[in-house]
Every structure is written in structure tokens, then in C-alpha cells.
Design a protein around this motif. Structure first.
Motif, short mmCIF file in Angstrom:
data_model
loop_
_atom_site.label_atom_id
_atom_site.label_comp_id
_atom_site.label_asym_id
_atom_site.label_seq_id
_atom_site.Cartn_x
_atom_site.Cartn_y
_atom_site.Cartn_z
N ASP A 38 0.85 -1.19 0.00
CA ASP A 38 0.00 0.00 0.00
C ASP A 38 0.88 1.24 0.00
O ASP A 38 1.98 1.24 0.56
CB ASP A 38 -1.04 -0.03 1.13
N LEU A 39 0.42 2.26 -0.66
CA LEU A 39 1.25 3.44 -0.96
C LEU A 39 0.99 4.59 0.00
O LEU A 39 1.11 5.76 -0.35
CB LEU A 39 0.98 3.88 -2.41
N SER A 40 0.65 4.26 1.24
CA SER A 40 0.27 5.27 2.22
C SER A 40 1.49 5.89 2.90
O SER A 40 2.61 5.38 2.81
CB SER A 40 -0.63 4.63 3.29
N GLY A 41 1.23 6.97 3.62
CA GLY A 41 2.24 7.57 4.48
C GLY A 41 3.16 8.55 3.81
O GLY A 41 3.89 9.29 4.49
N TRP A 42 3.15 8.59 2.49
CA TRP A 42 3.94 9.54 1.71
C TRP A 42 3.03 10.19 0.68
O TRP A 42 2.13 9.54 0.14
CB TRP A 42 5.06 8.84 0.95
N SER A 43 3.31 11.43 0.35
CA SER A 43 2.68 12.04 -0.82
C SER A 43 3.29 11.42 -2.07
O SER A 43 4.51 11.21 -2.13
CB SER A 43 2.91 13.54 -0.85
N PRO A 44 2.49 11.07 -3.07
CA PRO A 44 3.04 10.49 -4.29
C PRO A 44 4.12 11.34 -4.97
O PRO A 44 4.94 10.80 -5.71
CB PRO A 44 1.81 10.34 -5.20
N LYS A 45 4.13 12.64 -4.69
CA LYS A 45 5.17 13.48 -5.32
C LYS A 45 6.56 13.16 -4.78
O LYS A 45 7.57 13.53 -5.39
CB LYS A 45 4.85 14.96 -5.14
N TYR A 46 6.63 12.44 -3.65
CA TYR A 46 7.92 12.07 -3.07
C TYR A 46 8.27 10.60 -3.29
O TYR A 46 9.29 10.13 -2.79
CB TYR A 46 7.92 12.35 -1.55
N PHE A 47 7.45 9.86 -4.04
CA PHE A 47 7.71 8.44 -4.24
C PHE A 47 9.05 8.23 -4.95
O PHE A 47 9.37 8.93 -5.92
CB PHE A 47 6.62 7.79 -5.08
N PRO A 48 9.83 7.23 -4.53
CA PRO A 48 11.06 6.90 -5.26
C PRO A 48 10.73 6.50 -6.70
O PRO A 48 9.69 5.87 -6.96
CB PRO A 48 11.63 5.72 -4.48
N LYS A 49 11.60 6.85 -7.60
CA LYS A 49 11.38 6.56 -9.02
C LYS A 49 11.17 5.07 -9.26
O LYS A 49 10.31 4.67 -10.07
CB LYS A 49 12.56 7.07 -9.84
N ILE A 50 11.91 4.24 -8.55
CA ILE A 50 11.80 2.80 -8.77
C ILE A 50 10.44 2.27 -8.33
O ILE A 50 9.90 1.32 -8.90
CB ILE A 50 12.95 2.04 -8.06
N LEU A 51 9.84 2.88 -7.31
CA LEU A 51 8.51 2.47 -6.86
C LEU A 51 7.47 2.75 -7.94
O LEU A 51 6.62 1.90 -8.25
CB LEU A 51 8.15 3.20 -5.57
N VAL A 52 7.54 3.92 -8.54
CA VAL A 52 6.61 4.28 -9.62
C VAL A 52 6.83 3.35 -10.81
O VAL A 52 5.88 2.89 -11.45
CB VAL A 52 6.78 5.75 -10.02
N GLN A 53 8.09 3.07 -11.12
CA GLN A 53 8.42 2.19 -12.25
C GLN A 53 7.79 0.81 -12.07
O GLN A 53 7.17 0.27 -12.99
CB GLN A 53 9.94 2.06 -12.37
N TYR A 54 7.93 0.22 -10.88
CA TYR A 54 7.36 -1.10 -10.62
C TYR A 54 5.84 -1.05 -10.58
O TYR A 54 5.17 -2.00 -11.03
CB TYR A 54 7.91 -1.66 -9.31
N ALA A 55 5.28 0.03 -10.06
CA ALA A 55 3.82 0.18 -10.02
C ALA A 55 3.24 0.27 -11.42
O ALA A 55 2.12 -0.19 -11.67
CB ALA A 55 3.44 1.42 -9.21
N ASN A 56 3.98 0.83 -12.33
CA ASN A 56 3.52 0.96 -13.71
C ASN A 56 3.70 -0.31 -14.53
O ASN A 56 3.15 -0.41 -15.63
CB ASN A 56 4.29 2.10 -14.40
N THR A 57 4.45 -1.27 -14.00
CA THR A 57 4.80 -2.45 -14.81
C THR A 57 4.49 -3.75 -14.07
O THR A 57 3.32 -4.12 -13.91
CB THR A 57 6.27 -2.38 -15.25
N ILE A 58 5.50 -4.43 -13.57
CA ILE A 58 5.33 -5.80 -13.09
C ILE A 58 4.54 -5.90 -11.79
O ILE A 58 4.06 -6.99 -11.46
CB ILE A 58 6.68 -6.52 -12.95
N LEU A 59 4.39 -4.81 -11.05
CA LEU A 59 3.61 -4.86 -9.81
C LEU A 59 2.32 -4.04 -9.91
O LEU A 59 1.73 -3.68 -8.89
CB LEU A 59 4.45 -4.35 -8.63
N LYS A 60 1.85 -3.81 -11.11
CA LYS A 60 0.67 -2.95 -11.28
C LYS A 60 -0.58 -3.54 -10.63
O LYS A 60 -1.51 -2.78 -10.29
CB LYS A 60 0.42 -2.66 -12.75
N LYS A 61 -0.63 -4.86 -10.44
CA LYS A 61 -1.78 -5.48 -9.79
C LYS A 61 -1.52 -5.78 -8.32
O LYS A 61 -2.32 -6.44 -7.67
CB LYS A 61 -2.17 -6.76 -10.52
#
Length: 291
Positions: free
Chosen positions: A222-245
Motif C-alpha cells: 500500500d502506498l500510504s504515508g507519503w505524498s506520491p510526489k515524493y515516491f522513489p522513481k523505482i517504486l513508480v516504475q514497478y507500479a507501472n509495470t510488473i507490480l501494477k496489480k
């Protein structure tokens, strides 16, 4: 019952906090006010469950809500799971109740977990290893996990650094080592059919969390506790691809309001086809809820 077909999102991470003045102060007020400053929360006292429900109802967002049973480790009075369940039952059109039990309670805790699921509508369980002072893969916790696995409901674990106690003397006694996501890899092996959610971007162990979620089919983030504007780049990358579900929207209310999180999410670099998965679809799949 929640109208899942029409809510705009499911917030998988909100806290049930006893408002100031509703308990004999044992230091919890100072902890809450320090956290509010850390997160920039606007309220003067934590909202009640009914106030939380009203906020989410107005926003048309369903919310998973839970207390944290940390009284053994911290001395802060436990918010009784049965009180939480009753409050959520009054607001069953918008709230999804999770409970919290200190794993040190062993078979007693396992008995409570079974009763909460079977008779009080509890849909999952929340653990905070840093606040509760335990390693998630400690075998003494296994009787409770066995009850949760048998019930077929998810277990959500805080991971990474926490805002709880941040800046307080000695971190208010909170030890960050307990919340490494790698401890949960053992649980995913030993309880392969129990759904496990790693809460928060797991700083400073973000890559470890992504590794566990990718390797183990029963692990989510779950992506709580941080504003998405501060998410690490690798977290967004994985969320967009192999961990999107495997990714879930979570705010960390009342420290972060859902609308503030969603506004930042709208501006973050998530793919359009991934956004509905994160906001609602993955949570519905995890909870076994059909629209």
C-alpha cells in the motif's frame, strides 16, 4: 453495505484514533501532536471513527480503518477492537474494519482474532512492528497468523521508517529495525495463502519491499504515508509495470487526507491504465469484493 461499484476509490490505510479527551492521557496526546506536526496535519485533535466516516462519505471513498494494539510496548491504552467494530458497523456504508492484536498474546490473541472475524465483521488485521516491538517473523507470533490465515483475511504490516516518534527523545523508544520488509518474506513462505500487505514506501528498504512483492504472489504494497510526489522513481516504475496489480491506494489518515494524496497522485507519473488498479480494482480483488 458499501456500494463498491460507485465509490471512486478504496483507501487501504486509515487509523482509528481515540480523540483527545476521550481517554486518560498516558503520553498519547504528545505523540499524536508531534506526529501531526511531522505530517503537517491540519486538525487540532484526532478525528473519531464517526468523524472519519463522515469525511470519507463526503469524498465518496471507502476506507479500511484500524487501531494499533501497542500497549504492551508503549504503555498507551489499547483502543478496543470491539469498540472499533461497533463504530464501523454504524458506518458500514463507507468503512471496512480491520483489527489489531499484539502478537505476544499468543493463543489468547488467536482466539480474539477468530471471534472478531466470525462474529464482529472484522475483515483483516493491522500490525506495526516498530510500535509493537517485535520482529514479524518471530515464531511467537505464528499462532495469531495461523488464526488469520484460517479466517482467509489479509494481514497489513507497517514497513520502513515511521513518523511515529520521529523527532522525539530517543524516537520515543521506537526501534526501526523491526520494520524491515525482509522479515515478511519469511511469513510469505510460511503462510503462502495469507494475503500480506506491506504498508508505505519502505524507506530505507524500498528495493527489498519491491523484491518481496514481486517474488511472493501473496504480497502487496500500500502506498500510504507519503505524498506520491515524493515516491522513489523505482517504486513508480514497478507500479507501472510488473507490480501494477499489487499496488494499493492508501493515505495514512488522519495524518494525510485522502484528497491531498489523490491530488498529488493525479500529478505523478503513473500510467492511465494503472491508475484505476491502484485506486480501487486491486483492493477489491484483494478483499474478495465484487462490484
Amino acid at each position: 453495505m458499501i456500494d463498491f461499484a460507485n465509490v471512486r476509490a478504496i483507501d487501504f490505510h486509515t487509523h482509528a484514533e481515540e480523540a483527545c479527551g476521550c481517554h486518560a492521557d498516558d503520553g498519547y496526546d504528545e505523540l499524536q501532536s508531534t506526529m501531526a506536526k511531522y505530517f503537517g496535519a491540519p486538525w487540532s485533535h484526532p478525528p473519531t471513527i464517526d468523524e472519519t466516516a463522515a469525511h470519507y462519505r463526503k469524498a465518496n471513498i471507502a476506507a479500511v480503518i484500524f487501531p494499533v494494539d501497542s500497549e504492551r510496548e508503549t504503555g498507551y491504552r489499547r483502543y478496543d477492537n470491539y469498540e472499533v467494530a461497533d463504530a464501523c458497523a454504524r458506518n458500514s456504508d463507507i468503512l471496512i474494519p480491520f483489527a489489531s492484536i499484539d502478537p505476544a498474546k499468543g493463543k489468547l490473541g488467536a482466539r480474539e482474532a477468530r471471534n472478531l472475524v466470525e462474529n464482529h465483521g472484522i475483515k483483516g488485521f493491522k500490525f506495526h512492528p516498530t510500535m509493537q516491538g517485535f520482529y514479524p517473523n518471530d515464531r511467537t507470533a505464528y499462532p495469531l497468523y495461523e488464526a488469520i490465515a484460517e479466517a482467509g483475511v489479509p494481514a497489513l504490516f507497517h514497513t520502513g521508517q515511521t513518523g511515529v516518534g520521529s523527532g522525539m527523545r530517543g524516537g520515543n523508544g521506537m526501534r526501526l529495525k523491526y520494520s524491515s520488509p525482509m522479515h515478511l518474506d519469511d511469513l510469505a513462505v510460511d503462510f503462502p495463502d495469507m494475503k500480506i500487505i506491506l504498508a508505505h514506501p519502505s524507506f530505507p528498504w524500498q528495493e527489498e519491499a519491491l523484491s518481496v512483492a514481486q517474488h511472493k504472489p501473496n504480497v502487496y504494497i500500500d502506498l500510504s504515508g507519503w505524498s506520491p510526489k515524493y515516491f522513489p522513481k523505482i517504486l513508480v516504475q514497478y507500479a507501472n509495470t510488473i507490480l501494477k496489480k499489487k499496488m494499493l491506494f492508501g493515505s495514512d489518515w488522519p495524518m494525510i487526507a485522502p484528497e491531498k494524496w489523490l491530488d498529488a497522485f493525479d500529478k505523478a507519473e503513473f500510467r492511465n491504465e494503472v491508475r484505476p488498479l491502484i485506486l480501487k480494482d486491486n483492493a477489491m480483488s484483494l478483499l474478495g469484493t465484487m462490484a
